[in-house]
Design a protein around this motif. Sequence first.
Motif, mmCIF file in Angstrom:
data_model
loop_
_atom_site.group_PDB
_atom_site.id
_atom_site.type_symbol
_atom_site.label_atom_id
_atom_site.label_comp_id
_atom_site.label_asym_id
_atom_site.label_seq_id
_atom_site.Cartn_x
_atom_site.Cartn_y
_atom_site.Cartn_z
ATOM 1 N N ASN A 32 0.822 -1.210 0.000
ATOM 2 C CA ASN A 32 0.000 0.000 0.000
ATOM 3 C C ASN A 32 0.860 1.266 0.000
ATOM 4 O O ASN A 32 0.714 2.136 -0.857
ATOM 5 N N ARG A 33 1.790 1.351 0.919
ATOM 6 C CA ARG A 33 2.588 2.591 1.016
ATOM 7 C C ARG A 33 3.486 2.797 -0.202
ATOM 8 O O ARG A 33 3.596 3.902 -0.715
ATOM 9 N N LEU A 34 4.170 1.724 -0.647
ATOM 10 C CA LEU A 34 5.148 1.908 -1.730
ATOM 11 C C LEU A 34 4.476 2.259 -3.059
ATOM 12 O O LEU A 34 5.119 2.809 -3.945
ATOM 13 N N SER A 35 3.199 1.921 -3.188
ATOM 14 C CA SER A 35 2.530 2.219 -4.460
ATOM 15 C C SER A 35 1.803 3.558 -4.436
ATOM 16 O O SER A 35 1.246 3.982 -5.444
ATOM 17 N N GLU A 36 1.820 4.222 -3.277
ATOM 18 C CA GLU A 36 1.075 5.496 -3.164
ATOM 19 C C GLU A 36 1.553 6.543 -4.167
ATOM 20 O O GLU A 36 0.777 7.335 -4.670
ATOM 21 N N ARG A 505 18.159 -3.592 5.672
ATOM 22 C CA ARG A 505 18.883 -4.119 4.502
ATOM 23 C C ARG A 505 19.693 -5.329 4.931
ATOM 24 O O ARG A 505 20.352 -5.294 5.974
ATOM 25 N N VAL A 506 19.674 -6.363 4.098
ATOM 26 C CA VAL A 506 20.421 -7.581 4.443
ATOM 27 C C VAL A 506 21.913 -7.285 4.314
ATOM 28 O O VAL A 506 22.363 -6.778 3.278
ATOM 29 N N ILE A 535 6.730 -2.034 12.023
ATOM 30 C CA ILE A 535 7.981 -2.280 11.276
ATOM 31 C C ILE A 535 7.756 -2.021 9.779
ATOM 32 O O ILE A 535 8.565 -1.380 9.113
ATOM 33 N N ALA A 536 6.637 -2.499 9.268
ATOM 34 C CA ALA A 536 6.364 -2.323 7.837
ATOM 35 C C ALA A 536 6.141 -0.853 7.491
ATOM 36 O O ALA A 536 6.619 -0.358 6.461
ATOM 37 N N GLU A 537 5.436 -0.144 8.363
ATOM 38 C CA GLU A 537 5.221 1.293 8.120
ATOM 39 C C GLU A 537 6.563 2.027 8.074
ATOM 40 O O GLU A 537 6.799 2.878 7.219
ATOM 41 N N LYS A 538 7.431 1.691 9.009
ATOM 42 C CA LYS A 538 8.733 2.377 9.089
ATOM 43 C C LYS A 538 9.607 1.980 7.901
ATOM 44 O O LYS A 538 10.295 2.816 7.306
ATOM 45 N N ALA A 539 9.542 0.691 7.552
ATOM 46 C CA ALA A 539 10.330 0.218 6.407
ATOM 47 C C ALA A 539 9.919 0.955 5.137
ATOM 48 O O ALA A 539 10.772 1.344 4.324
ATOM 49 N N MET A 542 11.636 4.182 5.082
ATOM 50 C CA MET A 542 13.080 4.042 4.851
ATOM 51 C C MET A 542 13.352 3.795 3.375
ATOM 52 O O MET A 542 14.268 4.367 2.791
ATOM 53 N N ILE A 543 12.534 2.951 2.777
ATOM 54 C CA ILE A 543 12.728 2.620 1.361
ATOM 55 C C ILE A 543 12.510 3.868 0.501
ATOM 56 O O ILE A 543 13.218 4.113 -0.467
#
Length: 553
Positions: A32-36, A505-506, A535-539, A542-543
């Motif tokens: 959801n967030r990354l496609s906004e 990041r790995v 965690i997902a919201e924060k990630a 970050m991305i």
Amino acid sequence: MPRGRDDSRGSPTGEFDYVIVGAGTSGSILANRLSEDGSTVCVLEAGPRDLNPLIHIPAGYIKNIYSKTLTWNFSSTPSPYTDNRSFSLPQGRVLGGSSSINGLNYVRGQRSDYDGWAQRGNAGWSYRDVLPYFKRSEMRIGPGDDRVRGRSGELPITDLDWKHPICEAFIQGAEQLGIPRNPDYNSGDQGGSGYFQRTIKNGFRYSAARAFLSKARKRKNVDIRTDSQAARIVFEGRRALGISYWKGGATGRFEYVHARREVILTAGALNTPKLMQMSGIGPADVIQAIGVPLVHELPGVGNNLRDHYGVRMVARLKNIRTINNMVQGPPLLLEMMRWAIGRPNLLAVSPSLVSLFWKSDPALDIPDLEYVFTPASFREGVVGLLDKFPGMTLGVWQTRPESLGYVKARSADPFEKPEIQPNYFSHEIDRRALLGGMRAGLKMLQTKPLQPWLQAVTAPAPDLRSDDELLGWARAKGITVYHMIGSARMAPQTDRQAVVDNELRVYGLEGLRVCDASVMPSMPSGNTNAPTMMIAEKAADMIRGRKLEPIDA
Ligand SMILES: Cc1cc2nc3c(=O)[nH]c(=O)nc-3n(C[C@H](O)[C@H](O)[C@H](O)COP(=O)(O)OP(=O)(O)OC[C@H]3O[C@@H](n4cnc5c(N)ncnc54)[C@H](O)[C@@H]3O)c2cc1C
């Protein structure tokens, strides 16, 4: 050629800015967030769409956690610490992931959980840093301090609207034992008792798919592929290029999707480390044993697995009807009718009604126990069936377990189940804490306000009261609370078990992040869905190179 050892990537099926593996709690939020902002996103989900109506009716929980089609059907390797029993470890395998089959309780944990993550070298994860991300997802409906509670997010959090005199008597009894009522255990101050806050609105479960993925789904730049099980992360040198996956199961098509910017793993704390290991990332001996080329040695992948281990104390009641009597036979029809017309009803409650967070030892400064209370009881030894007589159950677990387990891929075959050893109850601190929890719990079940209805505590049996007897009972009868975390731990690189850095990041690789419950450095003091959402919201920020301002509250 055996599955998983196929060197080809699979048939190309397009390229996207981000490829997300797993449409569960974290994957749904990231999609959801990354496609906004118009970035293109492909989401691969091994399971089906969430069309089963029992997903959406909260009471369907009791059926779906045993579903062969909606869960991964994993089980643990027996361990001597829990009488060599194997535990069924359901994890959601459907849009929404575990949030589509979970117990619906919304619990953030304690301020010190996140301050502890930051103190251990994970800059940016203190309580003040993560608070805005808890708030962003949340649409709190009900009382709460707006400095800490979100009002305009996608995920409704409501209070229980179905009341029962036994619940009130339990809370009053706890007060008499010196445990205060807490009007909001999600305020940062957790101690005390009250009713659970739930991811339920208007009688329906709000999984992450319903709250977040449903928004992403409407965008043209999002492609959600169900029945698509990731088999391997494809690398060029150290850079993650995309994902090879099976469309339509083991006999389906082998396909490849390319990620222009990043591959994001959100397959959950059991499947994420398994996928990494099958892709050649992990402990060298594990990678060698499954016979895939080593891409990058990271000893922590699959280690540091934690889960909550609890017991259920049960009492038989008299002179009152409990849930046991209200959902069997004709009374169930009444509840169904009430659900249909939107009246408070038993189909729209979470399995645990009353929460209580307290200390196993008065010398502690913060709670280390979570209790869950319900005016219902299960038949001894029968899975999912309620007693015919009235009963009440008080579950308890230690919130920050020290026992560490592991997950290991058994082969390079994506369809082979991994070996899972949670090592429940192997640490002395955990045993001491649960013992304190059982002793206090037995008192909570026998307080004065409960006396008019109490017939007898039946589990643990009345002849089991010494430390050794109670610990033996906990070993023999304890249960998983389904809160797997930690198997791809976030930690500074100086920690040999570190898998991801503080931006998830790995280590040692490019274009690859882990953004699910696996990254938690330690167990938050409570259920794990809300922390995973945070965690997902924060990630996502970050991305995207963004950051919400910390909140001092
Ligand atoms: C029975 C149960 C009850 C629970 N009760 C509560 C509760 O009341 N409150 C609470 O806060 N927490 C609860 N939890 C825990 C909470 O739901 C989880 O911590 C949380 O959902 C984890 O989110 P995740 O994104 O890490 O993984 P998940 O939500 O499990 O998502 C992982 C997704 O990835 C998919 N996937 C896995 N492997 C692959 C692959 N190779 N290819 C493609 N897709 C893949 C899965 O099918 C799944 O959809 C419960 C969990 C369970 C199982």
